[in-house]
Write a protein that holds these residues in place. Structure first.
Motif, PDB file in Angstrom:
ATOM      1  N   LEU A 123       0.798  -1.677  -0.170  1.00 42.22           N
ATOM      2  CA  LEU A 123       0.111  -0.394  -0.121  1.00 42.22           C
ATOM      3  C   LEU A 123       0.632   1.606  -0.206  1.00 42.22           C
ATOM      4  N   ASP A 124       0.813   1.622  -0.334  1.00 41.04           N
ATOM      5  CA  ASP A 124       1.494   3.433  -0.782  1.00 41.04           C
ATOM      6  C   ASP A 124      -0.003   4.494  -1.512  1.00 41.04           C
ATOM      7  N   ILE A 168      -3.022   1.751  -3.792  1.00 41.29           N
ATOM      8  CA  ILE A 168      -2.784   2.932  -4.239  1.00 41.29           C
ATOM      9  C   ILE A 168      -4.062   3.613  -2.397  1.00 41.29           C
ATOM     10  N   GLY A 169      -3.641   4.256  -1.387  1.00 38.21           N
ATOM     11  CA  GLY A 169      -4.197   4.430  -0.229  1.00 38.21           C
ATOM     12  C   GLY A 169      -3.486   5.127   0.707  1.00 38.21           C
ATOM     13  N   THR A 170      -4.390   5.937   1.956  1.00 33.04           N
ATOM     14  CA  THR A 170      -3.260   6.791   2.159  1.00 33.04           C
ATOM     15  C   THR A 170      -3.998   6.628   3.987  1.00 33.04           C
ATOM     16  N   LEU A 171      -2.458   6.073   4.240  1.00 30.55           N
ATOM     17  CA  LEU A 171      -3.298   5.239   5.469  1.00 30.55           C
ATOM     18  C   LEU A 171      -3.341   6.736   7.136  1.00 30.55           C
ATOM     19  N   GLY A 172      -4.309   6.697   7.507  1.00 30.00           N
ATOM     20  CA  GLY A 172      -5.132   7.197   8.609  1.00 30.00           C
ATOM     21  C   GLY A 172      -5.964   7.508   7.681  1.00 30.00           C
ATOM     22  N   GLN A 173      -6.569   7.198   6.449  1.00 31.99           N
ATOM     23  CA  GLN A 173      -7.742   7.264   6.041  1.00 31.99           C
ATOM     24  C   GLN A 173      -8.050   5.292   6.020  1.00 31.99           C
ATOM     25  N   GLY A 232      -9.569  -8.684   9.108  1.00 30.62           N
ATOM     26  CA  GLY A 232      -8.899  -9.235   9.939  1.00 30.62           C
ATOM     27  C   GLY A 232      -8.241 -10.248   7.755  1.00 30.62           C
ATOM     28  N   HIS A 233      -8.237  -8.997   7.568  1.00 28.23           N
ATOM     29  CA  HIS A 233      -7.199  -9.427   6.162  1.00 28.23           C
ATOM     30  C   HIS A 233      -5.901 -10.261   6.485  1.00 28.23           C
ATOM     31  N   PHE A 234      -5.120  -9.521   7.137  1.00 29.90           N
ATOM     32  CA  PHE A 234      -3.703 -10.043   6.956  1.00 29.90           C
ATOM     33  C   PHE A 234      -3.784 -10.525   7.881  1.00 29.90           C
ATOM     34  N   ALA A 235      -2.154 -11.587   8.054  1.00 30.49           N
ATOM     35  CA  ALA A 235      -1.934 -12.384   8.954  1.00 30.49           C
ATOM     36  C   ALA A 235      -0.965 -11.845   9.668  1.00 30.49           C
ATOM     37  N   ALA A 236      -0.525  -9.591   9.141  1.00 29.68           N
ATOM     38  CA  ALA A 236       0.316  -8.744  10.346  1.00 29.68           C
ATOM     39  C   ALA A 236       0.495  -7.932   8.929  1.00 29.68           C
ATOM     40  N   PHE A 237       0.453  -7.345   9.333  1.00 29.37           N
ATOM     41  CA  PHE A 237       1.458  -5.537   8.489  1.00 29.37           C
ATOM     42  C   PHE A 237       2.499  -5.084   9.399  1.00 29.37           C
ATOM     43  N   PHE A 238       3.626  -4.606   8.495  1.00 24.95           N
ATOM     44  CA  PHE A 238       5.075  -4.342   8.649  1.00 24.95           C
ATOM     45  C   PHE A 238       4.885  -2.860   8.296  1.00 24.95           C
ATOM     46  N   CYS A 239       5.748  -1.415   8.538  1.00 30.84           N
ATOM     47  CA  CYS A 239       5.268  -0.409   8.266  1.00 30.84           C
ATOM     48  C   CYS A 239       6.905   0.166   9.033  1.00 30.84           C
ATOM     49  N   THR A 240       8.078   0.653   7.820  1.00 30.21           N
ATOM     50  CA  THR A 240       8.489   1.076   8.131  1.00 30.21           C
ATOM     51  C   THR A 240       9.261   2.946   7.705  1.00 30.21           C
ATOM     52  N   GLY A 241       9.827   3.856   8.615  1.00 29.32           N
ATOM     53  CA  GLY A 241       9.740   5.116   7.638  1.00 29.32           C
ATOM     54  C   GLY A 241       8.430   5.608   7.660  1.00 29.32           C
ATOM     55  N   VAL A 242       7.322   5.456   8.123  1.00 27.60           N
ATOM     56  CA  VAL A 242       5.967   5.983   7.346  1.00 27.60           C
ATOM     57  C   VAL A 242       5.609   7.058   9.204  1.00 27.60           C
ATOM     58  N   PHE A 243       6.221   6.835   9.632  1.00 29.13           N
ATOM     59  CA  PHE A 243       5.466   7.479  11.001  1.00 29.13           C
ATOM     60  C   PHE A 243       6.242   8.122  11.699  1.00 29.13           C
ATOM     61  N   THR A 244       6.599   9.546  11.231  1.00 29.41           N
ATOM     62  CA  THR A 244       7.905  10.049  11.062  1.00 29.41           C
ATOM     63  C   THR A 244       6.697  11.933  11.049  1.00 29.41           C
ATOM     64  N   GLU A 245       7.731  12.485  11.422  1.00 28.70           N
ATOM     65  CA  GLU A 245       6.934  13.995  10.806  1.00 28.70           C
ATOM     66  C   GLU A 245       6.642  14.439   9.566  1.00 28.70           C
ATOM     67  N   HIS A 253       4.404  12.936   8.270  1.00 25.70           N
ATOM     68  CA  HIS A 253       3.512  11.322   7.512  1.00 25.70           C
ATOM     69  C   HIS A 253       2.553  10.941   8.381  1.00 25.70           C
ATOM     70  N   ALA A 254       2.027   9.543   8.657  1.00 26.91           N
ATOM     71  CA  ALA A 254       0.642   9.431   8.480  1.00 26.91           C
ATOM     72  C   ALA A 254       0.398   9.565  10.266  1.00 26.91           C
ATOM     73  N   PRO A 255      -0.591   9.527  10.730  1.00 27.66           N
ATOM     74  CA  PRO A 255      -0.772  10.035  11.609  1.00 27.66           C
ATOM     75  C   PRO A 255      -0.915   8.552  12.920  1.00 27.66           C
ATOM     76  N   ALA A 256      -0.754   8.689  14.240  1.00 28.80           N
ATOM     77  CA  ALA A 256      -0.936   7.865  15.211  1.00 28.80           C
ATOM     78  C   ALA A 256      -2.301   6.775  14.939  1.00 28.80           C
ATOM     79  N   SER A 257      -3.804   8.090  14.670  1.00 28.73           N
ATOM     80  CA  SER A 257      -4.982   7.342  14.551  1.00 28.73           C
ATOM     81  C   SER A 257      -4.684   6.069  13.038  1.00 28.73           C
ATOM     82  N   ALA A 258      -3.478   6.205  12.355  1.00 27.36           N
ATOM     83  CA  ALA A 258      -3.542   5.425  11.347  1.00 27.36           C
ATOM     84  C   ALA A 258      -3.588   3.660  11.862  1.00 27.36           C
ATOM     85  N   LEU A 259      -3.317   3.818  12.926  1.00 29.88           N
ATOM     86  CA  LEU A 259      -2.828   2.170  13.511  1.00 29.88           C
ATOM     87  C   LEU A 259      -3.972   2.123  13.955  1.00 29.88           C
TER      88      LEU A 259
END
Length: 210
Positions: free
Chosen positions: A87-88, A108-113, A120-133, A135-141
């Motif tokens: 997703l990006d 295509i999509g925006t974290l926070g929306q 329950g679609h995914f077994a896991a998600f990983f996310c790097t470098g996106v939760f920074t100044e 960028h994506a808000p904490a509400s995206a979690l």
């Protein structure tokens, strides 16, 4: 980091809307891999350590949330993960990720929306470098947890200065209090760039979704 690289990164951090951020990454996309590699940007590669520690190789599917040009994909694939979705927010970044031939799908999509997957679609998600100044808000979690199945894992990095300022610590506690996840692991702060930007520190977090 060179002057050009600093300008590109500066435009990313200066973005104030999702459209501005998407445009900044689109403008950077063609040289993003080369410039971040020269700066020693390590997050897309080290995240595999936490994924491999907590997620079985036959778990599927996994989500690379904010996958960018898909730097993480080939390394997770080499570790045995065969069903990774990406997703990006940038179509140009996703086009480069598609060329790596290691993603089962890219959206295509925006974290926070609202995200385009069922509960329950995914077994896991990983996310790097996106939760920074800037960028994506904490509400995206909240939404990322929604699309991760019970017993699955949330694995991500957060810029250290954003834990309090960006409301991430509060978001962690709210999800735990609501019985949505439990903490599994939290790293010490470490450098996001091995060569440049020595003051840019992040922490990695792992939670189990409940």
């Amino acid at each position: 980091m060179s002057e050009r690289e600093s300008e590109a990164l500066g435009r990313v951090y200066a973005a104030r809307t999702t459209d501005e951020l998407s445009a900044a990454y689109s403008a950077w996309s063609n040289v993003y891999d080369q410039e971040t590699a020269a700066a020693g940007y390590c997050l897309p590669f080290v995240i595999g350590s936490w994924v491999a520690r907590h997620v079985p190789a036959d778990a599927r599917p996994l989500l690379d949330a904010g996958c960018g040009t898909g730097l993480s994909g080939p390394y997770l694939q080499a570790l045995g993960y065969r069903d990774i979705e990406g997703l990006d927010m940038s179509e140009d970044m996703l086009a480069l990720a598609a060329g790596r031939s290691c993603y089962s799908s890219l959206k295509i999509g925006t974290l926070g929306q609202k995200l385009p997957w069922p509960d329950g679609h995914f077994a896991a998600f990983f996310c790097t470098g996106v939760f920074t100044e800037g960028h994506a808000p904490a509400s995206a979690l909240e939404e990322l947890v929604r699309i991760t199945r019970k017993g699955g894992h949330a694995i991500f990095t957060v810029r250290d200065v954003m834990l309090e300022k960006g409301g991430f610590t509060r978001a962690f506690e709210a999800l735990e209090s609501a019985g949505r996840w439990r903490p599994v692991e939290a790293s010490a702060p470490f450098r996001a760039f091995a060569v440049a930007e020595p003051d840019v520190l992040v922490r990695a977090f792992v939670f189990e979704v409940l």
